[in-house]
Design an enzyme around this catalytic site. Structure first.
Site, PDB file in Angstrom:
ATOM      1  N   HIS A  12      -1.871   0.318   7.613  1.00  0.00           N
ATOM      2  CA  HIS A  12      -2.410   0.688   6.245  1.00  0.00           C
ATOM      3  C   HIS A  12      -1.837   2.266   5.898  1.00  0.00           C
ATOM      4  CE1 HIS A  12      -4.379  -0.075   2.521  1.00  0.00           C
ATOM      5  NE2 HIS A  12      -5.491   0.557   2.871  1.00  0.00           N
TER       6      HIS A  12
ATOM      7  N   CYS B 241       0.988  -1.322  -0.065  1.00  0.00           N
ATOM      8  CA  CYS B 241      -0.069   0.068   0.212  1.00  0.00           C
ATOM      9  C   CYS B 241       0.808   1.138   0.068  1.00  0.00           C
ATOM     10  CB  CYS B 241      -0.995  -0.012   1.259  1.00  0.00           C
ATOM     11  SG  CYS B 241      -0.104  -0.396   2.821  1.00  0.00           S
TER      12      CYS B 241
ATOM     13  N   ASP C 250      -8.111   4.682  -1.838  1.00  0.00           N
ATOM     14  CA  ASP C 250      -7.479   3.298  -1.018  1.00  0.00           C
ATOM     15  C   ASP C 250      -7.015   2.347  -2.169  1.00  0.00           C
ATOM     16  OD1 ASP C 250      -6.910   1.394   0.675  1.00  0.00           O
ATOM     17  OD2 ASP C 250      -8.794   1.286   1.397  1.00  0.00           O
TER      18      ASP C 250
END
Length: 602
Positions: free
Chosen positions: A517, A382, A538
């Site tokens: 995250h 991520c 996201d």
């Protein structure tokens, strides 16, 4: 029958004649034990005692003298009988008692009843050994007790007639049996009562008999402490208490040792369990953050494609073709654009122009592409994907594109190598030490500090803002939303709020990091009720392309909207870009921890 030639007494048998001569005409000299009278015979001594010392109690006929062995017990009844006989006899020797005695007593007798007379006379000499005084006590002015002395040899020591050897031996044994002897010290006396008193007084500790009038209680000291007791029964109970206490102490010591051993075993077991748990958690974190040496982007991509072929999700031809494309992409170092979605910011601008009656103002960042995770970085990429989103926005802006010298969007392994180069140049030494200066070939997670170091190495001016604790009720972060509103509404775009509901700014998106995250903030909404809502891309969302093929509704926008109640992590960090660095500013950022440059919002 025989007749005594000395005193004329007749009608005596041979044994009686011998006893008469020994008792009545014995020439041994004796001394009175109660006065200084001495040099008299036995009969004279007995008569003297009866007449001059009548206050002395006679010896009980049944009184016995004790010795060590029972065979040494002497009966004094013989002496008592002699004393009794003297009371009734009247001899010339007794009548002449107290005068000078110069005449020698002689006796003759016949050896047989047939008038065959033979000499039966004997001179008894007095021993020249000194007398030994053993005990003398004064009672009422008189001497009581006994003058103990060595036994006098009166038993026919000079018997010269060979024919009378048997008589001498018998008489000697008879006299020796009448002499009392102390069984403990060997001293000899002449009365049973005296020997008993001697034993009681001199050997009381041996026979455990206290002295008369001065009884001394025996004490029993404890062998284990300093206490002394008067009874051995009490001493025994006391010693048993000592032993019981000792056993109790031993049991208590054994219990303590057992408890200590159990505690040590339990502690060792607890430490072993804790060590195993920590090791498992550490390995879990290593796997989670890609530090378990399980391979990097390339290895994970190949394994996932092989698994897809095995499950029938990909045919072998597609596998080989895709594998060749991955190898080419890694060799070039550029992203293959398979996960990119473009045109989303323009789509949002058009939507807000036509819809959103409940919205007062909305601020959007510059054009930004969305990148989502692939088979090679699913679960850990991520941070790299958010950097691609940020870099895609900068490359579309003329001011940044010119200074970035035509850099293309790099693939994930290329981004890892770029961060390693930044570490080598001296950026964020603490972060480099944490990863051991290596990211390539790993699945290591990166965060805000690594993004800051990478952007700073590219001379892009940025800052880290740390919202290190909640600032609102229910663990919310209203200060984060206020900061975002100030960032997008400030500057030359502030005046546009009065003219338009939708403000499409020229500011790049913001990197947002929280535990586990990271995401990218591309704008913020201000509703008519005063609440704020963040617009977020996201990288875990792979359905962003659906927004481009249908009419957008409020339901579709739920995937990018985040209200205050949706942001409840303990801590948030953001990386905001706001210009370029000069060469001097870039060098000043070297050898400094990115954490120290972060601005903490109270």
């Amino acid at each position: 029958m025989y007749t005594c030639d000395i005193c004329g007494q007749g009608g005596l048998s041979e044994p009686d004649m011998r006893t008469h001569i020994l008792i009545m005409h014995e020439e041994n000299e004796y001394s009175c034990p109660m006065c200084n009278l001495s040099g008299i015979s036995y009969n004279e001594l007995m008569f003297h005692i009866e007449t001059s010392h009548s206050e002395v109690k006679p010896v009980d006929d049944k009184r016995m003298m004790y010795s060590v062995d029972k065979e040494d017990v002497l009966d004094v009844s013989l002496q008592t009988s002699r004393l009794t006989d003297l009371k009734h006899e009247t001899t010339p020797e007794l009548q002449e008692f107290g005068g000078d005695r110069t005449e020698k007593l002689q006796m003759s007798c016949c050896a047989s009843p047939s008038n065959c007379e033979r000499p039966f006379r004997q001179n008894i000499k007095q021993k020249s050994e000194p007398k030994r005084l053993i005990q003398s006590e004064s009672v009422n002015g008189h001497f009581s007790g006994t003058v103990w002395k060595q036994p006098e040899q009166t038993l026919f020591d000079n018997c010269k007639e060979p024919k009378n050897n048997g008589l001498c031996s018998a008489s000697e044994e008879s006299m020796k049996s009448d002499v009392p002897e102390c069984p403990f010290c060997g001293l000899i006396g002449n009365a049973g009562e005296d020997l008993s008193e001697h034993v009681k007084s001199k050997h009381a500790e041996i026979v455990e008999t206290p002295q008369k009038g001065c009884e001394k209680q025996r004490l029993y000291p404890c062998p284990m402490c300093k206490l002394v007791f008067s009874s051995w029964q009490i001493l025994q109970e006391h010693v048993e208490l000592h032993l019981a206490e000792s056993r109790a102490e031993e049991c208590a010591l054994a219990d303590r040792q057992l408890a200590q051993k159990l505690q040590e075993d339990e502690e060792l077991q607890r430490k072993a369990i804790e060590t195993k748990r920590e090791r498992d958690e550490f390995q879990k974190l290593q796997r989670q953050y890609g530090l378990d040496n399980g391979g990097g982007y390339k290895q994970q991509m190949m394994r996932n494609m092989e698994r897809a072929v095995a499950q029938g999700q990909m045919n072998p031809a597609d596998y080989h073709r895709r594998r060749a494309e991955v190898m080419e992409t890694l060799a070039v170092g550029e992203d293959d654009d398979r996960t990119r979605t473009s045109g989303l910011i323009k789509m949002l601008n058009d939507y807000y122009q036509k819809n959103g009656a409940e919205i007062r103002h909305v601020f959007l960042c510059a054009e930004t592409d969305h990148y989502h995770a692939s088979l090679g970085d699913k679960g850990w990429g991520c941070g790299y994907r958010n950097f691609q989103m940020l870099l895609s926005s900068l490359l579309k802006m003329e001011g940044y594109k010119r200074d970035l010298h035509g850099i293309a969007i790099p693939c994930i392994p290329k981004i890892q190598s770029m961060i390693e180069e930044a570490w080598k140049d001296g950026f964020d030494p603490q972060g480099a030490a944490h990863f051991k200066n290596k990211l390539q070939g790993t699945r290591a997670w990166i965060g805000a500090t690594e993004i800051y170091s990478l952007l700073t190495s590219l001379r892009i001016k940025c800052q880290i803002v740390d919202f290190h604790h909640p600032t609102g009720p229910s663990d919310t972060h209203p200060r984060l939303f206020e900061w975002m509103w100030q960032f997008y509404s400030s500057g030359r775009d502030a005046g546009l709020c009065l003219q338009s509901k939708v403000i499409w700014t020229s500011k790049p998106p913001i990197y947002l990091q929280h535990q586990g995250h990271s995401r990218t903030i591309i704008g913020i909404e201000e509703r008519k009720n005063g609440t704020l809502c963040l617009l977020i891309f996201d990288p875990g969302n792979q359905e962003m392309q659906k927004l481009l093929h249908r009419d957008i509704t409020a339901v579709n926008l739920k995937m990018i909207r985040r209200f205050i109640g949706n942001m409840k992590h303990k801590q948030y960090q953001i990386v905001a870009v706001n210009g370029f660095l000069t060469v001097e500013e870039k060098n000043a950022c070297k050898h400094a921890s990115a954490v120290l440059t972060a601005e903490k919002i109270p």
